[in-house]
Scaffold this motif. Structure first.
Motif, PDB file in Angstrom:
ATOM      1  N   GLY A  89     -24.990 -32.599 -26.690  1.00 14.92           N
ATOM      2  CA  GLY A  89     -25.941 -32.858 -27.485  1.00 14.92           C
ATOM      3  C   GLY A  89     -25.905 -31.891 -28.686  1.00 14.92           C
ATOM      4  N   VAL A  90     -26.628 -32.493 -29.875  1.00 16.22           N
ATOM      5  CA  VAL A  90     -26.654 -31.430 -30.875  1.00 16.22           C
ATOM      6  C   VAL A  90     -27.536 -30.318 -30.938  1.00 16.22           C
ATOM      7  CG1 VAL A  90     -26.594 -31.546 -33.384  1.00 16.22           C
ATOM      8  CG2 VAL A  90     -26.038 -33.754 -32.298  1.00 16.22           C
ATOM      9  N   ARG A  91     -26.931 -29.069 -30.954  1.00 11.41           N
ATOM     10  CA  ARG A  91     -27.691 -27.981 -30.531  1.00 11.41           C
ATOM     11  C   ARG A  91     -29.027 -27.729 -31.514  1.00 11.41           C
ATOM     12  NH1 ARG A  91     -24.943 -22.010 -30.632  1.00 11.41           N
ATOM     13  NH2 ARG A  91     -26.576 -20.861 -29.255  1.00 11.41           N
ATOM     14  N   ALA A  92     -29.786 -27.202 -31.383  1.00 11.58           N
ATOM     15  CA  ALA A  92     -31.050 -26.828 -32.170  1.00 11.58           C
ATOM     16  C   ALA A  92     -30.457 -26.117 -33.339  1.00 11.58           C
ATOM     17  CB  ALA A  92     -32.189 -26.047 -31.608  1.00 11.58           C
ATOM     18  N   GLU A  93     -31.395 -26.364 -34.575  1.00  7.77           N
ATOM     19  CA  GLU A  93     -30.816 -25.414 -35.813  1.00  7.77           C
ATOM     20  C   GLU A  93     -30.946 -23.800 -35.707  1.00  7.77           C
ATOM     21  OE1 GLU A  93     -29.009 -26.612 -39.258  1.00  7.77           O
ATOM     22  OE2 GLU A  93     -29.914 -27.892 -37.786  1.00  7.77           O
ATOM     23  N   ILE A  94     -29.860 -23.430 -36.014  1.00  4.54           N
ATOM     24  CA  ILE A  94     -29.749 -21.931 -35.912  1.00  4.54           C
ATOM     25  C   ILE A  94     -29.527 -21.257 -37.281  1.00  4.54           C
ATOM     26  CG2 ILE A  94     -28.010 -20.070 -35.215  1.00  4.54           C
ATOM     27  CD1 ILE A  94     -28.974 -21.649 -32.926  1.00  4.54           C
ATOM     28  N   SER A  95     -30.280 -20.101 -37.421  1.00  2.39           N
ATOM     29  CA  SER A  95     -30.752 -19.496 -38.649  1.00  2.39           C
ATOM     30  C   SER A  95     -29.430 -19.085 -39.381  1.00  2.39           C
ATOM     31  CB  SER A  95     -31.160 -18.080 -38.421  1.00  2.39           C
ATOM     32  OG  SER A  95     -32.613 -18.312 -37.905  1.00  2.39           O
ATOM     33  N   TRP A  96     -29.502 -18.984 -40.738  1.00  2.00           N
ATOM     34  CA  TRP A  96     -28.225 -18.784 -41.405  1.00  2.00           C
ATOM     35  C   TRP A  96     -27.286 -17.569 -41.197  1.00  2.00           C
ATOM     36  CZ3 TRP A  96     -26.585 -21.896 -45.738  1.00  2.00           C
ATOM     37  CH2 TRP A  96     -25.668 -21.084 -46.429  1.00  2.00           C
TER      38      TRP A  96
ATOM     39  N   SER B 235     -35.386 -31.783 -32.530  1.00  2.00           N
ATOM     40  CA  SER B 235     -35.079 -32.143 -31.126  1.00  2.00           C
ATOM     41  C   SER B 235     -34.196 -33.429 -31.026  1.00  2.00           C
ATOM     42  CB  SER B 235     -36.480 -32.534 -30.484  1.00  2.00           C
ATOM     43  OG  SER B 235     -37.494 -31.369 -30.546  1.00  2.00           O
ATOM     44  N   ILE B 236     -33.594 -33.297 -29.911  1.00  6.01           N
ATOM     45  CA  ILE B 236     -32.364 -34.453 -29.747  1.00  6.01           C
ATOM     46  C   ILE B 236     -32.548 -35.058 -28.285  1.00  6.01           C
ATOM     47  CG2 ILE B 236     -30.756 -33.800 -31.332  1.00  6.01           C
ATOM     48  CD1 ILE B 236     -30.524 -32.631 -27.947  1.00  6.01           C
ATOM     49  N   THR B 237     -31.756 -36.071 -28.053  1.00  5.04           N
ATOM     50  CA  THR B 237     -31.379 -36.246 -26.718  1.00  5.04           C
ATOM     51  C   THR B 237     -30.363 -35.387 -25.987  1.00  5.04           C
ATOM     52  OG1 THR B 237     -31.585 -38.928 -27.420  1.00  5.04           O
ATOM     53  CG2 THR B 237     -30.402 -38.568 -25.325  1.00  5.04           C
ATOM     54  N   ALA B 238     -30.788 -35.022 -24.713  1.00  3.81           N
ATOM     55  CA  ALA B 238     -29.900 -34.372 -24.189  1.00  3.81           C
ATOM     56  C   ALA B 238     -28.910 -35.252 -23.207  1.00  3.81           C
ATOM     57  CB  ALA B 238     -30.583 -33.120 -23.216  1.00  3.81           C
ATOM     58  N   PHE B 239     -27.710 -35.406 -23.395  1.00  5.27           N
ATOM     59  CA  PHE B 239     -26.808 -36.022 -22.629  1.00  5.27           C
ATOM     60  C   PHE B 239     -26.435 -35.186 -21.476  1.00  5.27           C
ATOM     61  CE2 PHE B 239     -26.755 -37.903 -26.593  1.00  5.27           C
ATOM     62  CZ  PHE B 239     -26.617 -39.357 -26.432  1.00  5.27           C
ATOM     63  N   PRO B 240     -25.831 -35.960 -20.314  1.00  9.58           N
ATOM     64  CA  PRO B 240     -25.351 -35.103 -19.248  1.00  9.58           C
ATOM     65  C   PRO B 240     -24.134 -34.316 -19.597  1.00  9.58           C
ATOM     66  CG  PRO B 240     -25.934 -37.479 -18.590  1.00  9.58           C
ATOM     67  CD  PRO B 240     -25.928 -37.382 -20.014  1.00  9.58           C
ATOM     68  N   ALA B 241     -23.863 -33.306 -18.702  1.00  5.53           N
ATOM     69  CA  ALA B 241     -22.674 -32.440 -19.027  1.00  5.53           C
ATOM     70  C   ALA B 241     -21.397 -33.064 -18.954  1.00  5.53           C
ATOM     71  CB  ALA B 241     -22.855 -31.214 -18.074  1.00  5.53           C
ATOM     72  N   LEU B 242     -20.323 -32.661 -19.497  1.00  4.79           N
ATOM     73  CA  LEU B 242     -19.095 -33.356 -19.201  1.00  4.79           C
ATOM     74  C   LEU B 242     -18.503 -33.410 -17.861  1.00  4.79           C
ATOM     75  CD1 LEU B 242     -17.143 -32.320 -22.544  1.00  4.79           C
ATOM     76  CD2 LEU B 242     -18.774 -34.261 -22.086  1.00  4.79           C
TER      77      LEU B 242
ATOM     78  N   LYS C 279     -32.196 -28.610 -27.057  1.00  3.50           N
ATOM     79  CA  LYS C 279     -33.594 -28.558 -27.547  1.00  3.50           C
ATOM     80  C   LYS C 279     -33.859 -30.161 -27.528  1.00  3.50           C
ATOM     81  CE  LYS C 279     -37.037 -27.584 -30.975  1.00  3.50           C
ATOM     82  NZ  LYS C 279     -37.275 -27.230 -32.405  1.00  3.50           N
ATOM     83  N   PRO C 280     -34.225 -30.738 -26.262  1.00  3.79           N
ATOM     84  CA  PRO C 280     -34.427 -32.087 -26.030  1.00  3.79           C
ATOM     85  C   PRO C 280     -35.836 -32.372 -26.531  1.00  3.79           C
ATOM     86  CG  PRO C 280     -34.197 -31.175 -23.958  1.00  3.79           C
ATOM     87  CD  PRO C 280     -34.021 -30.095 -24.921  1.00  3.79           C
ATOM     88  N   GLN C 281     -35.873 -33.721 -26.935  1.00  5.18           N
ATOM     89  CA  GLN C 281     -37.317 -34.240 -27.272  1.00  5.18           C
ATOM     90  C   GLN C 281     -38.231 -34.102 -25.979  1.00  5.18           C
ATOM     91  OE1 GLN C 281     -37.971 -38.315 -28.413  1.00  5.18           O
ATOM     92  NE2 GLN C 281     -38.938 -37.679 -30.217  1.00  5.18           N
TER      93      GLN C 281
END
Length: 740
Positions: free
Chosen positions: A89-96, A108-115, A412-414
């Motif tokens: 899943g695409v990680r939450a936005e990290i500071s600069w 917030s994103i969709t958390a997919f199952p681990a590989l 950071k899933p919805q």
């Protein structure tokens, strides 16, 4: 429209297409010619851009400008490159400039199952859907490079990062990684396959030097990376933290220059793992293209780690100006970076992306249900029907978030449906009572921070709840915390943490009707297994976890997952741990892979060490027969394809899916070999009583071993044994064939 008219219309359309292809028999070659022309045009554009760039601008493109971005060239309209973790899943936005979250409200994103779960599906088509959905979410978040997937081989069950990888078998990982990469990249987002190579433990990952034979390197640890490059066409690749033969993998002359870029023809970008670069000259000369993460605080507190001080920054520029490094070196890096841009943020036909849509949730749930593995099912304990019963749900893992933590794969899933929520929504007529039973600490570092909850009180309450229940579902295993399934450290124990073994034994004294729901990305020790009615391996399943677990427990979905790695009975039964300290974790930061090519089931098979659960194992609520197994002929040349056919019949009462697994071994080989190796598989879904013919094709050339005496692949002539079954230790039939 009636059926005849519809058929007529379809026939006319079909005839038009046939006519077109008959008139242009080289249609496909024309397409290839067009693609080649397009590629040549892009390369010409890149040539013209490089000629316009100053030396300073070229160097600026080769290193980070923030935690997850690199500079563009504003005066020429060349954009920045934005990267993001991770494989699930695409990680939450990290500071600069720091690892703190940026505090966005729209990331917030969709958390997919681990590989590990994806690998357990044994379903390459589903891997493609996974990759495409994930790529859409990365594109929506305006990311150019997605840092995943991971294909490091599962060597030890103590590796804290195994949950991010695709198991112990190079063939399975190769077949699963290719559609994932293609799916991601259809969205104009580069997949970044990692961690190249031999990053098979987290302990000492920044210092350990790995020594491994050429055979093991080429046969076990490189095939999935090779498939990612050659078959998947991956656009970027991340180096590993560790050393290989004394040289750091992020600037390793053999791995990057010779094998990756020369032998495999990789035309993409090599990115360092964060702080994985250690030297300017080697970074410049030995294959690294973009340096990320050197110095962990950016501009946060001192200029010492300023981005201009990276190895491929000012020191690189000085070496170029002094003539110590030829300008052609930086030109090659910039060419690769610009090529990446033309495939991503400078592409003219890039889609827009989507996130948190129903289709992504459906894919996440499908992967989760297909990846869940039914390990044990005594007296058909599972599925549990929806009746007026009392179900005791014991364990913190029934409620704990499994998307938080884990290191760079944190999400950071919805939303995240917990197992307890999923069960309550599914079992409307049952009384469900939850008791934590055990507890970890309050943070992702809770393995070293004890819980504030009283362990004795939790245990007493859990026993009380279990005693009064018809059925006990114990949700245990690991979590994504430090010293468990987490980046940065390995597990310190093979048995279950937080007193789970003792608690489970206490519960069994008051209620024998117990099923164990194992939440983990790793194998664990199970001393209580004979006393348990059923065991389900559920992995880390992301946003839809609770729904998927309830789907399988209830029988709404028939489990079809197969283990992508072996479960040893005890840790010493694992190959890496059987040779002592030098093999794992290493001695004085040096490590020798003494088991060589005998990884996972290869070790168990060849050494006749029975696993607790074998690679490829996975039960169903129905039953299958694999019959009429045969090959098209008995002798083959190295250029031939071995065509194996069989009939698969669902002999049970429910619809379900089975995975036909084909292993091959060489009799009387002149070199040490595993008893057998996976060379083909196919997943088949069948209704009750249904039957289907299956054909699996294997290139005879793929039976070669890597011959160190000639530094190349060598296909031995002679007899080979084909093993066909539904697990590495459950073979229905063997067939002897000959390679001429």
């Amino acid at each position: 429209m009636n059926s005849k008219k519809a058929l007529s219309k379809f026939s006319k359309i079909a005839l038009i297409f046939i006519f077109i292809f008959l008139k242009t028999p080289d249609a496909f070659s024309q397409k290839n010619h067009s693609m080649a022309h397009e590629n040549n045009a892009v390369e010409s554009k890149i040539d013209s851009i490089i000629s316009l760039l100053t030396l300073e601008e070229k160097v600026d493109m080769c290193h980070a400008q923030s935690k997850f971005s690199t500079k563009g060239v504003e005066r020429l309209g060349i954009p920045e490159i934005w990267m993001s973790d991770g494989p699930h899943g695409v990680r939450a936005e990290i500071s600069w400039d720091s690892w703190d979250f940026a505090g966005w409200t729209n990331d917030s994103i969709t958390a997919f199952p681990a590989l590990t779960c994806l690998a357990a599906t044994f379903n390459p088509e589903l891997s493609g859907a996974f990759g495409y959905s994930l790529g859409e979410e990365a594109r929506y978040r305006k990311k150019d490079v997605l840092l995943g997937p991971g294909v490091n081989i599962y060597r030890t069950p103590l590796n804290g990062r195994n949950f991010e990888y695709m198991g112990e078998d190079p063939f399975l990982a190769s077949k699963m990684v290719v559609p994932y990469i293609k799916g991601v990249q259809k969205n104009g987002v580069a997949a970044c396959v990692k961690h190249y190579a031999l990053n098979n433990q987290e302990l000492w990952r920044n210092q350990v030097n790995v020594e491994v034979s050429d055979r093991a390197l080429y046969e076990i640890y490189l095939p999935a990376f090779k498939a990612a490059v050659i078959d998947g066409g991956v656009w970027s690749l991340m180096g590993a933290y560790n050393k290989f033969r004394g040289q750091y993998c992020c600037h390793n002359e053999l791995l990057l220059n010779k094998i990756l870029k020369k032998d495999w023809g990789f035309d993409g970008v090599v990115v360092s793992d964060w702080s994985g670069a250690h030297n300017t000259y080697e970074s410049a000369m030995f294959g690294l293209d973009i340096e990320m993460g050197t110095g962990t605080d950016g501009l946060g507190s001192t200029t010492a780690n300023h981005y201009d001080h990276y190895y491929l920054a000012t020191p690189f520029l000085k070496s170029l100006k002094a003539g110590d490094i030829d300008e052609s070196v930086v030109n090659d890096k910039v060419r690769r970076i610009l090529r990446l841009m033309y495939r991503t943020n400078m592409s003219s036909n890039r889609p827009l992306g989507r996130k948190n849509n129903q289709e992504h949730h459906d894919v996440a749930r499908k992967v989760a249900t297909e990846g869940i593995v039914l390990l044990k099912n005594k007296n058909n304990f599972f599925p549990i029907k929806d009746e007026n019963i009392t179900i005791a749900v014991i364990g913190e893992n029934a409620t704990r978030s499994m998307t938080a933590g884990g290191g760079s794969s944190e999400l950071k899933p919805q939303f995240e449906i917990s197992p307890l929520e999923g069960l309550k929504m599914r079992y409307k007529n049952a009384t469900i009572v939850h008791s934590m039973g055990y507890a970890t600490g309050p943070s992702v570092y809770d393995a070293v921070i004890p819980s504030k909850l009283d362990a004795d009180s939790l245990r007493v309450e859990a026993i009380k709840v279990a005693k009064n229940a018809d059925i006990v579902l114990f949700f245990g295993g690991l979590n994504k915390s430090h010293l468990q399934d987490c980046e940065g450290a390995d597990r310190e124990q093979f048995n279950l943490p937080f007193g789970q073994d003792e608690l489970l034994n206490d519960i069994l004294r008051v209620n024998k009707n117990v099923g164990y729901i194992l939440v983990s990305g790793n194998a664990v020790e199970m001393p209580w297994l004979n006393s348990i009615n059923g065991v389900i391996q559920t992995w880390y399943l992301g946003s839809m976890a609770g729904y998927a677990i309830a789907d399988v427990i209830s029988g709404d979905v028939n489990p079809s997952g197969k283990l992508p790695f072996s479960f040893p009975v005890k840790l010493q039964d694992n190959a890496a741990h059987s040779f002592g300290e030098l093999s794992y974790p290493g001695k004085d930061y040096n490590q020798v892979y003494k088991e060589d090519i005998l990884v996972g089931y290869r070790w168990h098979d060849t050494k006749k060490i029975a696993p607790l659960y074998a690679f490829g194992h996975g039960l169903s609520y129905t039953s299958f027969n694999i019959t009429d197994i045969k090959v098209d002929k008995k002798a083959y040349t190295p250029q031939d394809k071995i065509k194996l056919t069989c009939q698969v019949t669902n002999t049970g009462d429910l619809e379900g899916a089975e995975v036909v697994q084909v292993y091959i071994g060489k009799q009387k080989s002149k070199v040490k070999r595993a008893l057998k190796e996976l060379k083909g598989f196919q997943k088949i879904n069948l209704k009750s009583g249904g039957q289907k013919a299956v054909e699996i094709t294997i290139d005879a050339a793929n039976l070669a071993f890597y011959d160190e005496s000639i530094s190349d692949w060598n296909l031995e002539k002679g007899d080979y044994i084909i093993y066909v079954g539904n697990a590495s230790n459950n073979i229905a039939e063997t067939i002897k064939v000959n390679i001429k």
